[in-house]
Design an enzyme around this catalytic site. Structure first.
Site, PDB file in Angstrom:
ATOM      1  CD  GLU A 176      -2.754  -1.340  -0.029  1.00 31.22           C
ATOM      2  OE1 GLU A 176      -2.928  -0.374  -0.791  1.00 31.22           O
ATOM      3  OE2 GLU A 176      -3.202  -2.476  -0.288  1.00 31.22           O
TER       4      GLU A 176
ATOM      5  CG  HIS B 251      -0.938   0.990  -4.479  1.00 27.35           C
ATOM      6  ND1 HIS B 251      -0.623   0.696  -5.789  1.00 27.35           N
ATOM      7  CD2 HIS B 251      -1.581  -0.112  -3.994  1.00 27.35           C
ATOM      8  CE1 HIS B 251      -1.058  -0.521  -6.081  1.00 27.35           C
ATOM      9  NE2 HIS B 251      -1.629  -1.039  -5.011  1.00 27.35           N
TER      10      HIS B 251
ATOM     11  CG  HIS C 274      -1.378  -4.187  -8.669  1.00 26.21           C
ATOM     12  ND1 HIS C 274      -2.732  -4.213  -8.857  1.00 26.21           N
ATOM     13  CD2 HIS C 274      -1.197  -3.871  -7.359  1.00 26.21           C
ATOM     14  CE1 HIS C 274      -3.341  -3.943  -7.718  1.00 26.21           C
ATOM     15  NE2 HIS C 274      -2.424  -3.714  -6.794  1.00 26.21           N
ATOM     16  CB  CYS C 275       5.199  -5.319  -9.837  1.00 26.14           C
ATOM     17  SG  CYS C 275       6.708  -5.838 -10.632  1.00 26.14           S
TER      18      CYS C 275
ATOM     19  CB  CYS D  83       7.748  -7.248  -7.307  1.00 26.10           C
ATOM     20  SG  CYS D  83       7.691  -5.496  -6.861  1.00 26.10           S
TER      21      CYS D  83
ATOM     22  CB  CYS E 188      11.074  -6.078  -8.688  1.00 23.40           C
ATOM     23  SG  CYS E 188      10.202  -4.834  -9.634  1.00 23.40           S
TER      24      CYS E 188
ATOM     25  CB  CYS F 238       8.829  -1.578  -7.846  1.00 26.53           C
ATOM     26  SG  CYS F 238       7.649  -2.305  -9.003  1.00 26.53           S
TER      27      CYS F 238
END
Lengths: 448, 185
Positions: free
Chosen positions: B133, B136, B142-143, B148, B167, B170
């Site tokens: 969260e 976000h 979303h990956c 991840c 990851c 990200c």
């Protein structure tokens, strides 16, 4: 880059449009919303959508009418209907008229995810073909397998040969030689690379729990089973299942495993319906499986099923020529991670590393370097930074109980890392939650 | 340095709160403090579902943060069963590039699935969903990489498959976001 999937949500309820727009946006979809069929058609005039999510009951033009109009405007649209239980019959009619699928409100997130993913996959298949080829070329599955010695090069060669097939692989080697790393490299170089890589540490789970972990269970399978639970075989569907410590599996579970390997289907605990599963199996062990077979604690038929393509990992001692390369790699990794300007390892420290016997293999070497990076304040790792000369036995009285030794050791590591839970857990070789539980148990400290 | 605020919504296991206070600073580089705000969660109750409207809880946290003139990210932690009217449940919710997020431990507990209580596993799951969260809030979506922490999870099994880490793709986005808060007075 493939163009993102565009979704149009049409529903006359604001909260539905708002929630779904946020939901799809988080998942990386471009989403537009419309409160009526008329507004939806206006938006379609401005841009093309890949997937349509339509409410069936709407004032004015209802979902079914809108479906027909969309089909007139766009070839092969993917349409998913959202419906209340009461209007399932209508949804079935929509399916007959060519809708992709329908969901009932409120929607189960897993169901919605599955539906949209399937729809998106259909759409993306052609679009992504080209970009996937580029991505595949960029993948370097062997980048974490470090070494120039002959034994490790032979291992990499074996991985390259077996990875593109679906053959079962049995990885053998002492603890800390990198069995999971090799399993991951096989997965990453296989055609299953975009599907899940699921790990099960068979030695860490008691028999009953392992069975539930592997096979899953149905809702109500036993007291307290309020929800369906998917097993690892199912989770690995399409991908690779890695069974670590396979030598520790009970005879009962071996029998169940054999059945799955033969029939490629499972039945959840408490379930009656067999479920087809498609996974590639990689198993690993540091046990002498042949001896276990001889003493009848490991089934011979399971052994032959697993030992199709054995890969034996060399101990670090057997490839001691790789120690400087590995030490340099780990130094770079942790110096970057901890933001330390360490240039290299001194000749005397490297000599010490090369002379050590490394019973814990590469994992022990990695831990030693990580710890040394924490201690090193200059720009070069020196012998005194390495934990090799120090022994806990020399520092802790031999009359202490094990728990007291553990407490002292944890306390010392926490002090060395300034109370950093992540670093301490890495040095101690345990996960953070376990460390947290031990800190609580021993009443060690709480960072403010 | 701007802190990350944790807000307990309703009665929350102290171990969960303590654990998040310990581990989130490692991942974010931000000090983590517990805000003593009282969220009137009963206003978010969905009568017909016996669940709590997570978007309404988010609104309440935002109002509290505004009222307290508190800058920095806020993470509501709860044991309530979260949902929104169109979805049957949620593990958590956040506004993309917003300030506030909420995460629930309710469906992360093993006994809910008929399995023995496992407090370590619960802590791992709550940590992963909290990081998810916060990701976000950092603007991450979303990956596709299943390992991840930003991978999308619709079941606890999927939560268990991912790691409590971002990851390589990200991580820089998350770090830039955290750095942004760290550099604020």
């Amino acid at each position: 880059m493939t163009a993102p999937i565009r979704i149009l949500v049409v529903d006359d309820e604001f909260s539905v449009r708002d929630s779904l727009q946020a939901w799809f946006r988080d998942s990386g979809y471009e989403t537009e919303v419309a409160s009526s069929g008329k507004e939806a058609l206006a938006k379609m005039g401005r841009q093309r959508f890949d997937i349509f999510l339509l409410d069936i009951k709407m004032a004015g033009m209802d979902g079914l009418e809108l479906q027909e109009t969309i089909k007139e405007h766009q070839e092969n649209p993917i349409i998913i209907f959202m419906t209340a239980y009461a209007s399932v019959d209508t949804a079935v009619r929509a399916l007959k008229q060519g809708a992709f699928d329908y969901v009932t409100k409120p929607i189960d997130p897993e169901e919605l995810e599955r539906l949209v993913r399937n729809a998106a996959e259909r759409r993306l298949l052609q679009k992504e073909n080209l970009s996937l080829k580029v991505q595949i070329e960029e993948l370097t599955p062997f980048k974490d397998i470090i070494g120039e010695s002959r034994p490790i090069k032979e291992v990499v060669e074996l991985i390259k040969n077996v990875a593109p097939t679906d053959t079962t692989v049995l990885i053998r080697g002492e603890s800390g030689t990198g069995k999971e790393l090799v399993a991951r490299a096989i997965h990453a170089a296989s055609p299953r690379r975009f599907m899940p890589f699921v790990t099960v540490n068979c030695g860490a789970l008691p028999e009953g729990l392992l069975e539930s972990e592997l096979f899953g269970h149905e809702q109500g399978a036993f007291t307290g089973a309020q929800f369906r639970h998917k097993g690892k075989f199912e989770l690995a569907d399409g991908g690779t299942l890695f069974l670590d410590e396979i030598g520790d599996v009970s005879l009962k579970t071996q029998t169940d495993l054999l059945r799955v390997l033969q029939e490629r289907e499972i039945t959840r605990l408490g379930g009656t319906k067999p479920i087809k599963v498609d996974f590639r199996l990689i198993a690993a062990t540091n046990c002498d499986l042949e001896a276990r077979v001889a003493e009848k604690s490991f089934r011979e038929d399971v052994y032959y099923r697993l030992n199709v393509f054995p890969i034996v990992l060399p101990s670090l001692k057997a490839r001691s020529g790789d120690i400087p390369l590995l030490a340099g790699y780990f130094l770079q990794k942790y110096a970057r991670k901890m933001n330390r300007p360490i240039r290299g390892i001194s000749a005397s420290a490297m000599a010490l590393l090369s002379q050590h016997s490394w019973p814990g293999n590469v994992r022990e070497l990695e831990n030693a370097i990580e710890r040394a990076v924490i201690f090193c304040k200059g720009d070069e790792l020196l012998p005194e930074h390495l934990p090799l000369q120090r022994s806990i036995a020399t520092e802790v009285s031999s009359g202490l109980p094990l728990s007291e030794v553990e407490k002292i050791h944890i306390q010392r590591v926490l002090a060395e890392t300034g109370g950093n839970i992540s670093k301490s857990a890495r040095i101690l070789g345990i996960d953070r939650a376990t460390l947290y539980n031990k800190i609580k148990r021993y009443g060690l400290f709480v960072r403010e | 340095m701007t802190p990350l605020r944790l807000i307990a919504i309703g009665s929350v296991n102290q171990g969960v709160m303590e654990y998040l206070t310990l581990v989130l600073p490692d991942s974010t580089g931000l000090p983590c403090v517990r805000a003593p705000w009282v969220i009137n969660y009963t206003e978010a109750y969905l009568n017909e579902r016996g669940q709590y409207h997570s978007t309404r809880l988010l609104d309440m946290i935002e109002r509290q943060a505004d009222g307290a003139r508190a800058s920095g990210p806020c993470l509501g932690v709860t044991e309530l069963d979260l949902a929104v009217p169109i979805l049957t449940f949620l593990f958590g919710e956040a506004r993309l590039q917003g300030r506030c997020a909420v995460v629930s431990a309710h469906r992360l507990r093993q006994p809910l699935y008929g399995l023995p209580c496992n407090s370590s596993l619960l802590l791992h799951r709550v940590e992963k969903e909290s990081l998810h969260e916060l990701g976000h809030l950092a603007g991450l979506r979303h990956c596709r990489l299943s390992s991840c922490v930003m991978a999308f999870s619709t079941s606890v099994e999927h939560v268990d498959l991912k790691e409590a880490a971002f990851c390589d793709r990200c991580l820089p986005v998350f770090e830039a976001w955290a750095r942004g808060w760290r550099n604020r007075p």
